[in-house]
Scaffold this motif. Structure first.
Motif, PDB file in Angstrom:
ATOM      1  N   GLY A 173       1.927  16.379  55.212  1.00  0.00           N
ATOM      2  CA  GLY A 173       1.324  16.486  56.530  1.00  0.00           C
ATOM      3  C   GLY A 173      -0.132  16.899  56.484  1.00  0.00           C
ATOM      4  N   GLY A 182       1.068  11.929  57.804  1.00  0.00           N
ATOM      5  CA  GLY A 182       2.459  12.199  57.477  1.00  0.00           C
ATOM      6  C   GLY A 182       2.825  11.973  56.026  1.00  0.00           C
ATOM      7  N   ASP A 197       6.867   9.586  53.227  1.00  0.00           N
ATOM      8  CA  ASP A 197       6.263   9.988  54.491  1.00  0.00           C
ATOM      9  C   ASP A 197       7.239  10.833  55.293  1.00  0.00           C
ATOM     10  OD1 ASP A 197       3.603   8.235  54.872  1.00  0.00           O
ATOM     11  OD2 ASP A 197       5.132   7.011  53.895  1.00  0.00           O
ATOM     12  N   PRO A 201       4.077  11.941  61.657  1.00  0.00           N
ATOM     13  CA  PRO A 201       2.893  12.672  61.191  1.00  0.00           C
ATOM     14  C   PRO A 201       2.777  13.982  61.951  1.00  0.00           C
ATOM     15  CG  PRO A 201       2.366  10.376  61.664  1.00  0.00           C
ATOM     16  CD  PRO A 201       3.738  10.614  62.196  1.00  0.00           C
TER      17      PRO A 201
END
Length: 331
Positions: A173, A182, A197, A201
């Motif tokens: 992050g 993200g 990921d 995000p």
């Protein structure tokens, strides 16, 4: 019932259903471990309340924190008047002593700090002079007291989170090019690799680890305080898995305790700074610990000597820094 009434009732029903679906998609209250609130097994020990400790010799906000060799280390951050510092401090809970360490190479805030058992890694953050995110990684050789340059992140980041899983550093992050990010990166050898990921995000999130291959990323926000999220992802090997959703909040700090899993403390929301503590184990099961004595955001948390500590941070959203410390037994 008239045809018009039937149509109106049908439309209302569809609207309610659509609202429920939207809520489920947005807040994701279910994970592979079950719905939010699925309790930990009944043999999990009850937790006593929090106890205030002696105050720190300074107030600080948005500093980076890590536990190393039985002490808490705090790097950079804001002073109560908004100044950004290049200070490194160590707090020994057993002795109740605060000592100042080697100054950072530059003033920084919203960075992330982790220990691999031998060294401290200061990763990313907003540089005090420019206010811009940085990709810099600084490594403190505790034997010599010298800060060295480590492998830089693939991109600049600030307000992300990091933990050492026992083998590698895991960073996720933060704010970077284009805004909130993200990506999850792992440091393997002398280079960072993109592992995967996060589900969404986010920045101002927290990380905690069991030190045995697992890292939890918890909470955070996607911008303002009205865009907090409660996602909890587990990093285990090469997988990034959404396992639970808890109370949405950013500006948080987390610790790991064997009995409860990864525990998220405090945070801030439009209503104010928070005192809540919510824990999630590796199966996605959740429990709530007693609330902290003081609301906190932009603070630090960790476990030393069977006690979880929450350190410094702010009592109200925004620029507000305190010097208070509190603890709770977690053995």
């Amino acid at each position: 019932m008239t045809p018009l009434a039937r149509i109106l009732i049908g439309l209302i029903g569809l609207g309610v259903l659509a609202g429920i679906v939207t809520w489920l998609v947005r807040y994701q209250p279910f994970g592979p471990g079950g719905p939010v609130g699925t309790p930990l097994p009944s043999d999990a020990p009850p937790a006593a309340g929090w106890t205030m400790a002696e105050e720190a010799p300074f107030a600080r906000l948005e500093m980076a924190t890590a536990v190393h060799d039985g002490r808490f280390w705090l790097a950079g951050g804001y002073t109560p008047d908004g100044g950004v510092v290049d200070e490194l401090w160590a707090f020994d809970p057993a002795a109740g002593e605060w000592t100042q360490g080697p100054s950072l190479p530059e003033a920084v805030h919203h960075s992330a700090l982790a220990s691999d058992g031998e060294r401290l890694y200061l990763v990313g953050g907003y540089l005090g002079a420019t206010g811009q995110p940085t990709e810099r990684v600084r490594v403190l050789d505790l034997a010599t007291g010298e800060w060295l340059d480590g492998p830089p992140l693939p991109q600049p980041r600030a307000a992300g989170a990091i933990a050492f899983d026992g083998t590698r550093l895991v960073y996720g992050g933060g704010v970077g090019p284009g805004g909130v990010r993200g990506e999850v990166f792992v440091l393997e050898g002398d280079a960072w690799r993109r592992l995967g990921d996060l589900a969404r995000p986010r920045e101002h999130l927290a990380a905690a680890t069991d030190g045995d291959g697992k890292v939890w990323f918890m909470g955070g926000r996607q911008g303002g305080l009205d865009r907090n999220v409660g996602d909890v992802e587990l990093i285990d090997g090469g997988a990034v898995t959404l396992i639970a959703s808890i109370t949405p909040r950013g500006g948080v700090a987390a610790f790991f305790a064997d009995a409860y899993g990864a525990c998220l403390t405090g945070g801030e929301a439009p209503s104010g700074a928070l005192t809540m503590v919510e824990c999630v184990d590796a199966e996605g099961r959740t429990t709530a610990l007693p609330t902290m004595t003081q609301p906190r955001h932009g603070h630090g948390a960790g476990v030393v000597g069977g006690r979880a500590y929450a350190l410094l941070g702010g009592k109200i959203p925004g620029l507000n820094a305190t010097d208070s410390v509190e603890w709770i037994p977690v053995d």
